[in-house]
Motif scaffolding. Structure first.
Motif, mmCIF file in Angstrom:
data_model
loop_
_atom_site.group_PDB
_atom_site.id
_atom_site.type_symbol
_atom_site.label_atom_id
_atom_site.label_comp_id
_atom_site.label_asym_id
_atom_site.label_seq_id
_atom_site.Cartn_x
_atom_site.Cartn_y
_atom_site.Cartn_z
ATOM 1 N N THR A 51 0.825 -1.202 0.000
ATOM 2 C CA THR A 51 0.000 0.000 0.000
ATOM 3 C C THR A 51 0.864 1.259 0.000
ATOM 4 O OG1 THR A 51 -1.750 -1.153 1.172
ATOM 5 C CG2 THR A 51 -1.799 1.243 1.251
ATOM 6 N N ASN A 55 1.691 1.231 -5.367
ATOM 7 C CA ASN A 55 0.244 1.052 -5.244
ATOM 8 C C ASN A 55 -0.497 1.319 -6.550
ATOM 9 O OD1 ASN A 55 -2.089 0.401 -3.927
ATOM 10 N ND2 ASN A 55 -2.344 2.367 -2.942
ATOM 11 N N CYS A 58 -4.501 0.750 -7.061
ATOM 12 C CA CYS A 58 -4.959 0.466 -5.695
ATOM 13 C C CYS A 58 -4.910 -1.021 -5.350
ATOM 14 C CB CYS A 58 -6.351 1.017 -5.459
ATOM 15 S SG CYS A 58 -6.436 2.802 -5.606
ATOM 16 N N GLY A 60 -2.487 -2.595 -3.780
ATOM 17 C CA GLY A 60 -2.009 -2.714 -2.407
ATOM 18 C C GLY A 60 -3.091 -2.360 -1.402
ATOM 19 N N ALA A 96 0.284 -6.755 -6.760
ATOM 20 C CA ALA A 96 0.888 -5.471 -6.412
ATOM 21 C C ALA A 96 2.410 -5.583 -6.338
ATOM 22 C CB ALA A 96 0.332 -4.973 -5.079
#
Length: 142
Positions: A51, A55, A58, A60, A96
């Protein structure tokens, strides 16, 4: 300090061996559930790292959401839902992490290709001179 008096039996005083019958009251048993089944992982630390770094789309953040859901379900005792959320968090983390590794590798490859192309070009280019930007753009207009 308090001036309370403590009542000890005559044969069991502090810092001496106690000869009285201080025996344990019995054994204590703690049931931990089935021994073979391990609770699902929640991948929370991995999700936090994904995150906070790059990222992309989005991914993460989605992994973080499912990690928290997995931890909540595990706390509530619903192991089936916790396993589903854990699996989703794991796959979002894999996506991710793959993207987080792919972007720097692509940029490094682009830089290497640019340097190889500039090294194989004839003549030298003064990027910070009068016609530096125009000569640099001529490299890509062939």
């Amino acid at each position: 300090m308090d001036n309370a008096t403590y009542g000890y039996s005559s044969d069991c005083t502090p810092l001496t061996s106690c000869k009285s019958a201080r025996k344990p009251a019995g054994s204590t048993v703690v049931n931990m559930g089935p021994a073979g089944k391990k609770p699902p992982s929640d991948y929370l630390v991995w999700s936090l790292c994904n995150t906070l770094y790059v990222n992309f789309c989005c991914l993460g953040f989605m992994a973080l959401i499912y990690s928290i859901k997995a931890r909540d379900q595990k706390t509530l005792g619903d192991m089936r839902a916790a396993q589903e959320c854990s699996d989703k968090a794991k796959w979002y983390n894999i996506l991710a992490s793959g993207w987080n590794l792919l972007v720097p590798l692509l940029l490094l490859g682009l830089l290497v290709l640019l340097l190889v192309h500039l090294g194989s070009s004839q003549g030298t280019f003064d990027f910070f001179g009068e016609d530096g930007f125009q000569s640099f753009m001529k490299l890509f207009s062939r």
